[in-house]
Write an enzyme that holds these catalytic residues in place. Structure first.
Site, PDB file in Angstrom:
ATOM      1  N   ASP A 199       0.848  -1.203   0.000  1.00 37.02           N
ATOM      2  CA  ASP A 199       0.000   0.000   0.000  1.00 37.02           C
ATOM      3  C   ASP A 199       0.879   1.247   0.000  1.00 37.02           C
ATOM      4  O   ASP A 199       1.843   1.351   0.770  1.00 37.02           O
ATOM      5  CB  ASP A 199      -0.892  -0.049   1.251  1.00 37.02           C
ATOM      6  CG  ASP A 199      -1.944   1.042   1.246  1.00 37.02           C
ATOM      7  OD1 ASP A 199      -3.108   0.720   0.933  1.00 37.02           O
ATOM      8  OD2 ASP A 199      -1.611   2.204   1.545  1.00 37.02           O
ATOM      9  N   ILE A 200       0.521   2.198  -0.868  1.00 37.50           N
ATOM     10  CA  ILE A 200       1.322   3.430  -0.960  1.00 37.50           C
ATOM     11  C   ILE A 200       1.101   4.264   0.310  1.00 37.50           C
ATOM     12  O   ILE A 200      -0.031   4.392   0.783  1.00 37.50           O
ATOM     13  CB  ILE A 200       0.929   4.242  -2.215  1.00 37.50           C
ATOM     14  CG1 ILE A 200       1.103   3.360  -3.462  1.00 37.50           C
ATOM     15  CG2 ILE A 200       1.769   5.506  -2.316  1.00 37.50           C
ATOM     16  CD1 ILE A 200       0.720   4.045  -4.770  1.00 37.50           C
ATOM     17  N   GLU A 243      -5.152   2.303  -3.943  1.00 38.80           N
ATOM     18  CA  GLU A 243      -3.692   2.469  -3.938  1.00 38.80           C
ATOM     19  C   GLU A 243      -3.015   1.249  -3.314  1.00 38.80           C
ATOM     20  O   GLU A 243      -1.905   1.290  -2.842  1.00 38.80           O
ATOM     21  CB  GLU A 243      -3.307   3.780  -3.214  1.00 38.80           C
ATOM     22  CG  GLU A 243      -3.165   3.758  -1.715  1.00 38.80           C
ATOM     23  CD  GLU A 243      -4.437   3.442  -0.939  1.00 38.80           C
ATOM     24  OE1 GLU A 243      -5.432   3.032  -1.538  1.00 38.80           O
ATOM     25  OE2 GLU A 243      -4.409   3.564   0.287  1.00 38.80           O
TER      26      GLU A 243
HETATM   27  N1  GTP Z   1      -5.217   9.347  -8.057  1.00 35.35           N
HETATM   28  C1  GTP Z   1      -5.851   8.269  -7.625  1.00 35.35           C
HETATM   29  N2  GTP Z   1      -6.069   8.135  -6.306  1.00 35.35           N
HETATM   30  C2  GTP Z   1      -6.684   7.056  -5.845  1.00 35.35           C
HETATM   31  C3  GTP Z   1      -7.122   6.041  -6.720  1.00 35.35           C
HETATM   32  N3  GTP Z   1      -7.698   5.077  -5.968  1.00 35.35           N
HETATM   33  C4  GTP Z   1      -7.626   5.457  -4.689  1.00 35.35           C
HETATM   34  N4  GTP Z   1      -7.004   6.667  -4.590  1.00 35.35           N
HETATM   35  C5  GTP Z   1      -6.763   7.483  -3.398  1.00 35.35           C
HETATM   36  O1  GTP Z   1      -5.911   6.812  -2.506  1.00 35.35           O
HETATM   37  C6  GTP Z   1      -6.079   7.444  -1.217  1.00 35.35           C
HETATM   38  C7  GTP Z   1      -5.961   6.413  -0.155  1.00 35.35           C
HETATM   39  O2  GTP Z   1      -5.960   7.054   1.061  1.00 35.35           O
HETATM   40  P1  GTP Z   1      -5.985   6.356   2.478  1.00 35.35           P
HETATM   41  O3  GTP Z   1      -6.707   5.030   2.359  1.00 35.35           O
HETATM   42  O4  GTP Z   1      -6.531   7.316   3.467  1.00 35.35           O
HETATM   43  O5  GTP Z   1      -4.523   5.992   2.798  1.00 35.35           O
HETATM   44  P2  GTP Z   1      -3.182   6.830   2.719  1.00 35.35           P
HETATM   45  O6  GTP Z   1      -3.404   8.289   2.609  1.00 35.35           O
HETATM   46  O7  GTP Z   1      -2.364   6.195   1.632  1.00 35.35           O
HETATM   47  O8  GTP Z   1      -2.536   6.555   4.106  1.00 35.35           O
HETATM   48  P3  GTP Z   1      -1.768   5.294   4.624  1.00 35.35           P
HETATM   49  O9  GTP Z   1      -2.219   4.111   3.789  1.00 35.35           O
HETATM   50  O10 GTP Z   1      -2.174   5.157   6.042  1.00 35.35           O
HETATM   51  O11 GTP Z   1      -0.319   5.562   4.494  1.00 35.35           O
HETATM   52  C8  GTP Z   1      -7.432   8.129  -1.268  1.00 35.35           C
HETATM   53  O12 GTP Z   1      -7.242   9.522  -1.246  1.00 35.35           O
HETATM   54  C9  GTP Z   1      -8.020   7.727  -2.602  1.00 35.35           C
HETATM   55  O13 GTP Z   1      -8.789   8.749  -3.200  1.00 35.35           O
HETATM   56  C10 GTP Z   1      -6.914   6.217  -8.123  1.00 35.35           C
HETATM   57  O14 GTP Z   1      -7.257   5.402  -8.969  1.00 35.35           O
HETATM   58  N5  GTP Z   1      -6.258   7.335  -8.521  1.00 35.35           N
END
Ligand code: GTP
Length: 330
Positions: A199-200, A243
């Site tokens: 996970d990013i 992500e």
């Molecule tokens: N640009 C883009 N963003 C995405 C996509 N799918 C999911 N996201 C974003 O990924 C983010 C995931 O955020 P969180 O689940 O809060 O996790 P995080 O900010 O990575 O925090 P941690 O995992 O705790 O490090 C959200 O803002 C989603 O909108 C996509 O296809 N494109």
């Protein structure tokens, strides 16, 4: 060029069987064949079921320049040889040894125009094919090409439904299918199976600070980096959700799985994608949870993924940009 030599679907082979039987009957010959050209062989894909036909389905003849079908494919034209015994060009033709001395064949191509093979008829006696028979061969060749077109579009749709639209790697649906299959296989053969959940880190912040378009670009680069690391033939790298990425490593012990997870983590950090709003690093990083099913125990595939997910959660809690392993499950 088409995906090289795709498997023919049973319902297509069934239809082709009907075609070769009908062509043989209408042209009054023992052998009507649908031939496919492979890398170095010509293969019988379908053949009329006639007691006087010496050809078997799946039989292959090496390409050597002496086969009638090679000429048809090369010239992309109908070839008519009423009696090969009277034409020295065909002295070395292997069909003569089978007693087949007359031939008439037309090309069959894939939808993009690359050669598939031929539709042809052969007989044990001299035969002057009529214009109607030649027309019949051409008409049936077009029908065969239509089925090839269907096959190609079906494959394309299948691939699209299993592929993530943004990154081009496998999607969750394909991951679940492969997980089921590999889990059953690992269980049966008592082989280790290791999923990695990646996970990013702080990706919400990334999107918020740099915008969604940049976020999408980042996802593509991360997908590419993870796929490049998990490159063994049986490894599968998929976009699991927004992500989150999942990598399945069949026949992989915990130590190797951990090492590969570390390589994935380093590969993503190595992309050096600036992440101004990350609390752990100034470039994009990932956290990874690893788990391995080692024995033939009762752990389900769902429990295995859950365990890897819990390890991922610990990696996040433990500071991110790190790999956590869960105790081996069996
Ligand atoms: N640009 C883009 N963003 C995405 C996509 N799918 C999911 N996201 C974003 O990924 C983010 C995931 O955020 P969180 O689940 O809060 O996790 P995080 O900010 O990575 O925090 P941690 O995992 O705790 O490090 C959200 O803002 C989603 O909108 C996509 O296809 N494109």
């Amino acid at each position: 060029m088409q995906s090289k030599f795709p498997e023919m679907e049973p319902r297509i082979l069934e239809q082709w069987q009907g075609i070769t039987n009908l062509v043989a009957k209408l042209c009054r010959v023992p052998a009507a064949l649908i031939m496919r050209q492979n890398d170095d062989t010509m293969e019988v894909v379908s053949g009329s079921e006639h007691p006087d036909s010496p050809y078997q389905v799946n039989e292959k003849a090496p390409l050597n320049g002496d086969l009638y079908c090679e000429t048809v494919i090369k010239t992309q034209k109908l070839l008519h040889v009423p009696n090969a015994l009277k034409d020295p060009v065909w002295d070395h033709n292997p069909d003569i040894e089978l007693g087949m001395i007359s031939y008439c064949g037309v090309p069959v191509n894939w939808p993009d125009g690359t050669p598939f093979g031929t539709l042809c008829i052969l007989d044990r006696v001299e035969k002057h094919s009529t214009d109607e028979e030649k027309d019949l061969l051409n008409q049936f060749a077009r029908i065969i090409e239509l089925t090839l077109e269907l096959l190609v579009s079906n494959r394309r749709f299948e691939n699209l439904s299993l592929q993530d639209g943004l990154t081009g790697i496998a999607n969750r649906r394909l991951f679940d299918v492969v997980l089921k299959r590999e889990w059953a296989q690992s269980h049966r053969l008592k082989l280790p199976l290791s999923p990695l959940m990646c996970d990013i880190d702080f990706f919400k912040n990334y999107n918020d600070s740099l915008g969604h378009v940049q976020g999408d670009e980042c996802l593509k680069q991360v997908a590419e980096a993870l796929s490049a690391v998990s490159k063994r033939e049986l490894d599968l790298c998929a976009r699991y959700g927004g992500e989150e990425f999942a990598i399945l490593l069949p026949n992989t012990e915990p130590k190797q799985a951990f090492e590969l997870a570390e390589q994935c983590r380093r590969a993503v950090a190595g992309l050096q994608i600036p992440h101004p709003s990350s609390a752990v690093c100034d470039v994009v990083t990932i956290s990874i949870g690893v788990c391995t099913m080692t024995d033939s125990g009762d752990v389900s595939e769902t429990a295995l993924i859950r365990a890897a997910d819990q390890a991922l959660y610990r990696a996040k809690q433990g500071g991110r940009n790190r790999v956590e392993i869960c105790p081996t499950v069996s």
